[in-house]
Design a protein around this motif. Structure first.
Motif, PDB file in Angstrom:
ATOM      1  N   LEU A 182       0.812  -1.324   0.036  1.00  0.00           N
ATOM      2  CA  LEU A 182      -0.015  -0.006   0.148  1.00  0.00           C
ATOM      3  C   LEU A 182       0.949   1.361   0.095  1.00  0.00           C
ATOM      4  O   LEU A 182       0.299   2.457  -0.409  1.00  0.00           O
ATOM      5  N   MET A 183       2.041   1.400   0.277  1.00  0.00           N
ATOM      6  CA  MET A 183       3.100   2.222   0.243  1.00  0.00           C
ATOM      7  C   MET A 183       3.239   2.730  -1.028  1.00  0.00           C
ATOM      8  O   MET A 183       3.577   3.931  -1.221  1.00  0.00           O
ATOM      9  N   ASP A 184       3.070   1.940  -2.175  1.00  0.00           N
ATOM     10  CA  ASP A 184       3.052   2.556  -3.491  1.00  0.00           C
ATOM     11  C   ASP A 184       1.709   2.910  -4.023  1.00  0.00           C
ATOM     12  O   ASP A 184       0.690   1.881  -3.915  1.00  0.00           O
ATOM     13  N   PRO A 185       1.551   4.104  -4.090  1.00  0.00           N
ATOM     14  CA  PRO A 185       0.171   4.756  -4.616  1.00  0.00           C
ATOM     15  C   PRO A 185      -0.294   4.121  -5.885  1.00  0.00           C
ATOM     16  O   PRO A 185      -1.502   4.356  -6.176  1.00  0.00           O
ATOM     17  N   PHE A 186       0.572   3.458  -6.789  1.00  0.00           N
ATOM     18  CA  PHE A 186       0.136   2.976  -8.054  1.00  0.00           C
ATOM     19  C   PHE A 186      -0.507   1.652  -8.024  1.00  0.00           C
ATOM     20  O   PHE A 186      -1.068   0.985  -9.013  1.00  0.00           O
ATOM     21  N   ASN A 187      -0.139   0.918  -6.895  1.00  0.00           N
ATOM     22  CA  ASN A 187      -0.639  -0.467  -6.787  1.00  0.00           C
ATOM     23  C   ASN A 187      -2.215  -0.274  -6.670  1.00  0.00           C
ATOM     24  O   ASN A 187      -2.622   0.161  -5.553  1.00  0.00           O
ATOM     25  N   GLU A 188      -2.949  -0.941  -7.230  1.00  0.00           N
ATOM     26  CA  GLU A 188      -4.428  -0.934  -7.310  1.00  0.00           C
ATOM     27  C   GLU A 188      -5.130  -2.334  -7.174  1.00  0.00           C
ATOM     28  O   GLU A 188      -6.205  -2.577  -6.806  1.00  0.00           O
ATOM     29  N   ARG A 189      -4.242  -3.413  -7.247  1.00  0.00           N
ATOM     30  CA  ARG A 189      -4.696  -4.831  -7.074  1.00  0.00           C
ATOM     31  C   ARG A 189      -3.710  -5.461  -6.333  1.00  0.00           C
ATOM     32  O   ARG A 189      -2.553  -5.145  -6.498  1.00  0.00           O
ATOM     33  N   PHE A 190      -4.370  -6.314  -5.439  1.00  0.00           N
ATOM     34  CA  PHE A 190      -3.200  -6.783  -4.413  1.00  0.00           C
ATOM     35  C   PHE A 190      -3.710  -8.587  -4.433  1.00  0.00           C
ATOM     36  O   PHE A 190      -4.520  -8.917  -4.039  1.00  0.00           O
ATOM     37  N   ARG A 210      -7.827  -1.690  -3.944  1.00  0.00           N
ATOM     38  CA  ARG A 210      -7.110  -1.078  -2.893  1.00  0.00           C
ATOM     39  C   ARG A 210      -7.885  -0.592  -1.558  1.00  0.00           C
ATOM     40  O   ARG A 210      -7.338  -0.900  -0.691  1.00  0.00           O
ATOM     41  N   ASN A 211      -9.099  -0.450  -2.081  1.00  0.00           N
ATOM     42  CA  ASN A 211     -10.002  -0.029  -0.701  1.00  0.00           C
ATOM     43  C   ASN A 211     -10.015  -1.185   0.135  1.00  0.00           C
ATOM     44  O   ASN A 211     -10.071  -1.231   1.313  1.00  0.00           O
ATOM     45  N   HIS A 212     -10.279  -2.505  -0.378  1.00  0.00           N
ATOM     46  CA  HIS A 212     -10.374  -3.392   0.518  1.00  0.00           C
ATOM     47  C   HIS A 212      -9.241  -3.956   1.279  1.00  0.00           C
ATOM     48  O   HIS A 212      -9.103  -4.461   2.419  1.00  0.00           O
ATOM     49  N   ALA A 213      -8.118  -3.690   0.491  1.00  0.00           N
ATOM     50  CA  ALA A 213      -6.578  -3.902   1.187  1.00  0.00           C
ATOM     51  C   ALA A 213      -6.549  -3.022   2.375  1.00  0.00           C
ATOM     52  O   ALA A 213      -6.012  -3.621   3.586  1.00  0.00           O
ATOM     53  N   LYS A 214      -7.014  -1.657   2.293  1.00  0.00           N
ATOM     54  CA  LYS A 214      -6.802  -0.955   3.631  1.00  0.00           C
ATOM     55  C   LYS A 214      -7.730  -1.568   4.481  1.00  0.00           C
ATOM     56  O   LYS A 214      -7.391  -1.213   5.760  1.00  0.00           O
ATOM     57  N   LEU A 242     -19.260  -5.426   2.904  1.00  0.00           N
ATOM     58  CA  LEU A 242     -18.565  -5.196   1.470  1.00  0.00           C
ATOM     59  C   LEU A 242     -18.765  -6.276   0.480  1.00  0.00           C
ATOM     60  O   LEU A 242     -17.998  -6.571  -0.469  1.00  0.00           O
ATOM     61  N   GLU A 243     -19.829  -7.418   0.942  1.00  0.00           N
ATOM     62  CA  GLU A 243     -19.891  -8.705   0.241  1.00  0.00           C
ATOM     63  C   GLU A 243     -20.441  -8.197  -1.243  1.00  0.00           C
ATOM     64  O   GLU A 243     -20.237  -9.162  -2.200  1.00  0.00           O
ATOM     65  N   GLY A 244     -21.162  -7.141  -1.327  1.00  0.00           N
ATOM     66  CA  GLY A 244     -21.516  -6.785  -2.697  1.00  0.00           C
ATOM     67  C   GLY A 244     -20.504  -6.174  -3.655  1.00  0.00           C
ATOM     68  O   GLY A 244     -20.764  -6.073  -4.668  1.00  0.00           O
TER      69      GLY A 244
END
Length: 379
Positions: A148-156, A219-223, A279-281
């Protein structure tokens, strides 16, 4: 006639008048020249400033595309690094990053990896991981925190050290970024005895979910996973590994072990957390990593059980890869649900990755170009 004196005076007045007019004309010309000079200087200044603003945009690189963070959970090294090396070579647009969680103190250097992509990609705050325990989730959270420290990472994307890619990089990338959803294998399974009633009210049985740990998060779910404290703490407190059977134990244990709850944390935590957060939806409820849990035709009893099948050298055939790639639906028996796999709104293959492969098996498949890429086509 004018007197000589008066004539001389008139002549002097005439000369003064002509001199004044000349001086006035000179002043007007001077001020006109000065005004032109100021305008010209202003124009040059504006042109210079405009160039300073415009030039960087002309020489700057194109906008960075969203990246996929490949998060490897490994014992030590990445045994299939050569396969992944060929896979990553196909990307020329800097659309991925790599993070590896290995045992504490392990380093990925020239002596431990043959791929430059993995050099020094280990996270430095790793923990000792035990199968099925909360330490596995700790490892996942450490990887996510670093990525998450890399702002360009969008999928984990989580991968084991025995995972292989089934397709080339471009196809994999488009599949993952074309949807706003996370891919999380998640289903209700109330028949299992893993849920501990002591988790209530933080975690109710209605929100208890099960699934594969090999997820792909936005990214939102990773956070959400990284910032969670309450649910993770409950798993740490209430999920205890069950005692060993009589033949394996070396000390006395209580006669009744039914009250013990071996939650297998990595198969429940992310699924349950996202459900509790409503967030299941926002998830596609399936994994993109294939595991074979049963080979009914196998005569080897060690190839059946709690752990997925390990594919050996004899299994390395084009038929094996094609059989995995041909899967287009998944059945969830406990929910009486069948998930038909789609990508970009169209029917598609269900899996992008597969496990568990030994190094010789994966290398043979690579040499057969069974992945849709090979050393020859990517170098």
């Amino acid at each position: 006639m004018l007197s000589p004196r008066l004539g001389a005076r008139l002549e002097r007045m005439k000369r003064r008048s002509n001199s004044g007019r000349f001086h006035h004309r000179w002043k007007r010309k001077f001020f006109a020249f000065l005004l032109i000079a100021i305008c010209f200087a202003t124009f040059l200044l504006m042109e210079t400033e405009y160039s300073r603003i415009e030039m960087p945009s002309l020489i700057s690189p194109p906008l960075q595309k969203p990246k996929i963070a490949f998060l490897f959970i490994a014992r030590n090294r990445i045994p299939l690094d050569i396969v992944w090396d060929v896979f990553f070579q196909a990307d020329t647009e800097n659309r991925f990053s790599i993070y590896v969680h290995s045992r504490p103190g392990f380093l990925l250097n020239a002596a431990t990896t043959r791929s430059n992509f993995f050099l020094n990609r280990q996270v430095n705050d790793s923990v000792q991981v035990d199968w099925g325990k909360a330490s596995m989730i700790q490892a996942e959270r450490i990887l996510l925190r670093s990525a998450l420290m890399d702002p360009f990472n969008e999928r984990f994307l989580f991968l084991s050290d025995s995972c292989i890619p089934l397709y080339n990089f471009s196809y994999t990338y488009d599949y993952l970024v074309s949807t706003p959803n996370s891919f999380v294998d998640s289903f209700a399974d109330k028949k299992e005895s893993r849920y501990n009633p002591k988790m209530y009210p933080v975690i109710s049985v209605d929100n208890w979910r099960k699934g594969s740990q090999w997820v792909v998060l936005t990214r939102n779910h990773a956070k959400v996973v990284v910032e969670d404290k309450t649910v993770f703490s409950m798993f740490q407190l209430q999920c205890k590994k069950k005692s060993l059977p009589d033949m394996w134990r070396d000390h006395h244990i209580p006669a009744n072990t039914s009250a013990e709850h071996d939650c297998i944390t990595d198969e429940h935590y992310v699924q349950t957390l996202l459900t509790l957060k409503g967030l299941e939806g926002e998830i596609t409820r399936r994994s993109l990593t294939h595991s074979s849990w049963d080979l009914t035709s196998s005569r080897d009893p060690h190839r059946k059980g709690w752990h997925p099948v390990t594919y050996k050298l004899a299994d390395a055939t084009s038929r094996l890869n094609q059989s995995i790639k041909s899967i287009d639906n998944i059945c969830f028996e406990t929910e009486y649900r069948r998930e038909w796999c789609t990508s970009k709104g169209k029917p598609s293959q269900c899996f992008l990755f597969a496990r568990k492969f030994t190094r010789p098996t994966a290398l043979r498949l690579l040499n057969m170009s069974a992945f849709g890429f090979s050393r020859e086509t990517t170098i």
